[in-house]
Design an enzyme around this catalytic site. Structure first.
Site, PDB file in Angstrom:
ATOM      1  N   ASP A 169      22.708 -28.814  -6.742  1.00 21.30           N
ATOM      2  CA  ASP A 169      24.002 -28.628  -7.407  1.00 21.30           C
ATOM      3  C   ASP A 169      24.887 -27.705  -6.558  1.00 21.30           C
ATOM      4  O   ASP A 169      24.434 -27.187  -5.521  1.00 21.30           O
ATOM      5  CB  ASP A 169      23.778 -28.020  -8.816  1.00 21.30           C
ATOM      6  CG  ASP A 169      23.042 -26.683  -8.741  1.00 21.30           C
ATOM      7  OD1 ASP A 169      21.938 -26.575  -9.322  1.00 21.30           O
ATOM      8  OD2 ASP A 169      23.559 -25.764  -8.086  1.00 21.30           O
ATOM      9  N   HIS A 224      17.622 -29.365   0.311  1.00 21.47           N
ATOM     10  CA  HIS A 224      17.336 -30.671  -0.298  1.00 21.47           C
ATOM     11  C   HIS A 224      18.597 -31.490  -0.533  1.00 21.47           C
ATOM     12  O   HIS A 224      18.602 -32.417  -1.339  1.00 21.47           O
ATOM     13  CB  HIS A 224      16.575 -30.479  -1.616  1.00 21.47           C
ATOM     14  CG  HIS A 224      15.178 -30.010  -1.387  1.00 21.47           C
ATOM     15  ND1 HIS A 224      14.402 -29.492  -2.399  1.00 21.47           N
ATOM     16  CD2 HIS A 224      14.411 -29.944  -0.261  1.00 21.47           C
ATOM     17  CE1 HIS A 224      13.209 -29.150  -1.910  1.00 21.47           C
ATOM     18  NE2 HIS A 224      13.210 -29.404  -0.610  1.00 21.47           N
ATOM     19  N   CYS A 240      27.070 -43.458   3.177  1.00 20.82           N
ATOM     20  CA  CYS A 240      26.698 -44.877   3.266  1.00 20.82           C
ATOM     21  C   CYS A 240      25.288 -45.021   3.860  1.00 20.82           C
ATOM     22  O   CYS A 240      24.969 -44.399   4.866  1.00 20.82           O
ATOM     23  CB  CYS A 240      27.696 -45.615   4.165  1.00 20.82           C
ATOM     24  SG  CYS A 240      27.187 -47.303   4.548  1.00 20.82           S
TER      25      CYS A 240
HETATM   26  P1  OAD Z   1      10.505 -26.688 -10.153  1.00 22.01           P
HETATM   27  O1  OAD Z   1      11.014 -27.388 -11.350  1.00 22.01           O
HETATM   28  O2  OAD Z   1       9.335 -27.241  -9.397  1.00 22.01           O
HETATM   29  O3  OAD Z   1      10.117 -25.162 -10.506  1.00 22.01           O
HETATM   30  C1  OAD Z   1      11.039 -24.369 -11.194  1.00 22.01           C
HETATM   31  C2  OAD Z   1      10.493 -22.948 -11.172  1.00 22.01           C
HETATM   32  O4  OAD Z   1      11.452 -22.096 -11.791  1.00 22.01           O
HETATM   33  C3  OAD Z   1       9.189 -22.782 -11.952  1.00 22.01           C
HETATM   34  O5  OAD Z   1       8.316 -21.948 -11.198  1.00 22.01           O
HETATM   35  C4  OAD Z   1       9.622 -22.082 -13.247  1.00 22.01           C
HETATM   36  O6  OAD Z   1       8.632 -21.178 -13.713  1.00 22.01           O
HETATM   37  C5  OAD Z   1      10.823 -21.306 -12.793  1.00 22.01           C
HETATM   38  N1  OAD Z   1      11.838 -21.111 -13.833  1.00 22.01           N
HETATM   39  C6  OAD Z   1      12.256 -22.005 -14.764  1.00 22.01           C
HETATM   40  N2  OAD Z   1      13.242 -21.457 -15.517  1.00 22.01           N
HETATM   41  C7  OAD Z   1      13.450 -20.190 -15.021  1.00 22.01           C
HETATM   42  C8  OAD Z   1      14.332 -19.131 -15.351  1.00 22.01           C
HETATM   43  N3  OAD Z   1      15.223 -19.253 -16.360  1.00 22.01           N
HETATM   44  N4  OAD Z   1      14.270 -17.984 -14.637  1.00 22.01           N
HETATM   45  C9  OAD Z   1      13.381 -17.845 -13.613  1.00 22.01           C
HETATM   46  N5  OAD Z   1      12.499 -18.819 -13.243  1.00 22.01           N
HETATM   47  C10 OAD Z   1      12.550 -19.970 -13.941  1.00 22.01           C
HETATM   48  O7  OAD Z   1      11.765 -26.509  -9.175  1.00 22.01           O
HETATM   49  P2  OAD Z   1      11.726 -26.171  -7.656  1.00 22.01           P
HETATM   50  O8  OAD Z   1      10.639 -25.215  -7.306  1.00 22.01           O
HETATM   51  O9  OAD Z   1      13.112 -25.801  -7.265  1.00 22.01           O
HETATM   52  O10 OAD Z   1      13.671 -31.567  -4.928  1.00 22.01           O
HETATM   53  O11 OAD Z   1      11.349 -27.622  -7.038  1.00 22.01           O
HETATM   54  C11 OAD Z   1      11.517 -27.830  -5.674  1.00 22.01           C
HETATM   55  C12 OAD Z   1      11.993 -29.254  -5.501  1.00 22.01           C
HETATM   56  O12 OAD Z   1      11.149 -30.167  -6.215  1.00 22.01           O
HETATM   57  C13 OAD Z   1      13.368 -29.482  -6.072  1.00 22.01           C
HETATM   58  O13 OAD Z   1      14.366 -29.076  -5.160  1.00 22.01           O
HETATM   59  C14 OAD Z   1      13.377 -31.012  -6.218  1.00 22.01           C
HETATM   60  C15 OAD Z   1      11.948 -31.309  -6.580  1.00 22.01           C
HETATM   61  O14 OAD Z   1      11.455 -32.391  -5.831  1.00 22.01           O
HETATM   62  C16 OAD Z   1      14.786 -32.420  -4.936  1.00 22.01           C
HETATM   63  O15 OAD Z   1      15.451 -32.602  -5.922  1.00 22.01           O
HETATM   64  C17 OAD Z   1      15.049 -33.037  -3.626  1.00 22.01           C
END
Ligand code: OAD
Length: 250
Positions: free
Chosen positions: A105, A120, A128
């Site tokens: 975002d 990412h 395209c």
């Molecule tokens: P995840 O959904 O895997 O993990 C989110 C993390 O944020 C978890 O460890 C939660 O405990 C924590 N969390 C959730 N809400 C929170 C809050 N309010 N405050 C603090 N921590 C919180 O997301 P990412 O680790 O970002 O790739 O995942 C990495 C990638 O996996 C994403 O970028 C996505 C996905 O494949 C793409 O979209 C390309």
């Protein structure tokens, strides 16, 4: 936790180079569901590979297009939160601060962060699939059942998000490796640390002697190796941490 937070704040204040890695747990505070949580409701019977992969897009471009148009609308509907604002404040106050995000975002930018490295990609940009020319999304194209066609070569237009199995943007990834190998402090916020290669960054930072501060609702593999694990919501912990670092208080 307060004492731990103050110690982490002091470490940030002393740092020559602060690098920050954010994940979905930062945008979650704005109401943007994390990638995995987003697979609920009518999307729950699809797996991520079907919605976020080249093969998935080739097999069903309409389905993938609608999924990303829905995510784009969610992002446009919400506002940056206190965590985004705290990181923008940190960037403005610190000569040597570098932000890398796994989020697709534009909430960091809308909060005022001037330099955001998207590991990412971005759901707000399009290109395209054939000639890779950038595509400026027209408002009517958002509601079409199928993706638009490129104005230059008529190829299919896709979101500029890194899909499963795709390489991350090489230049940004190279900068991220260099940053974590040379920074004094790596501040990791709201990432599960399970999606590689981004998830490797905190471990490399630690290996190269940086102090690792991890802010997360719950412990993750990164918390295990962090010098400071600050449990809690990013929208609450980050403002307090940055205030303690930059504010008058010690
Ligand atoms: P995840 O959904 O895997 O993990 C989110 C993390 O944020 C978890 O460890 C939660 O405990 C924590 N969390 C959730 N809400 C929170 C809050 N309010 N405050 C603090 N921590 C919180 O997301 P990412 O680790 O970002 O790739 O995942 C990495 C990638 O996996 C994403 O970028 C996505 C996905 O494949 C793409 O979209 C390309």
């Amino acid at each position: 936790m307060n004492d731990l937070l103050l110690q982490a704040a002091r470490r940030l204040r002393e740092a020559r180079w602060i690098v920050c890695l954010t994940g979905a747990g930062v945008s979650a505070e704005s109401g943007v569901t994390t990638f995995r949580d987003a697979l609920t409701g009518l999307w729950s019977n699809f797996d991520p590979e079907q919605l976020a992969s080249e093969a998935g897009f080739a097999a069903n471009p309409g389905l993938v297009w609608r999924w990303y148009m829905e995510r784009l609308e969610t992002v446009e509907r919400v506002q940056p939160n206190a965590g985004h604002l705290a990181l923008a404040r940190l960037e403005a106050a610190t000569p040597n601060f570098t932000l890398f995000t796994q989020n697709v975002d534009d909430l960091h930018e809308r909060a005022g962060s001037r330099y955001v490295n998207h590991l990412h990609g971005s759901v707000t940009r399009f290109y395209c699939t054939s000639c890779r020319e950038e595509h400026h999304l027209q408002s009517d194209e958002r509601h079409q059942p199928l993706p638009p066609h490129c104005l230059h070569c008529n190829g299919l237009v896709r979101p500029a998000v890194v899909w499963f199995g795709e390489m991350l943007p090489y230049t940004i990834l190279k900068e991220a490796w260099y940053a974590v190998e040379h920074c004094d402090v790596l501040l990791v916020v709201g990432t599960s640390g399970v999606v590689y290669p981004a998830a490797q960054l905190p471990f490399t930072a630690k290996q190269y002697g940086a102090t690792v501060i991890d802010v997360n609702l719950e412990p993750t593999p990164i918390s295990e190796i962090a010098d400071f694990y600050l449990p809690g919501r990013s929208g609450e912990v980050l403002p307090r941490l940055i205030e303690a670092m930059l504010g008058e208080g010690d």
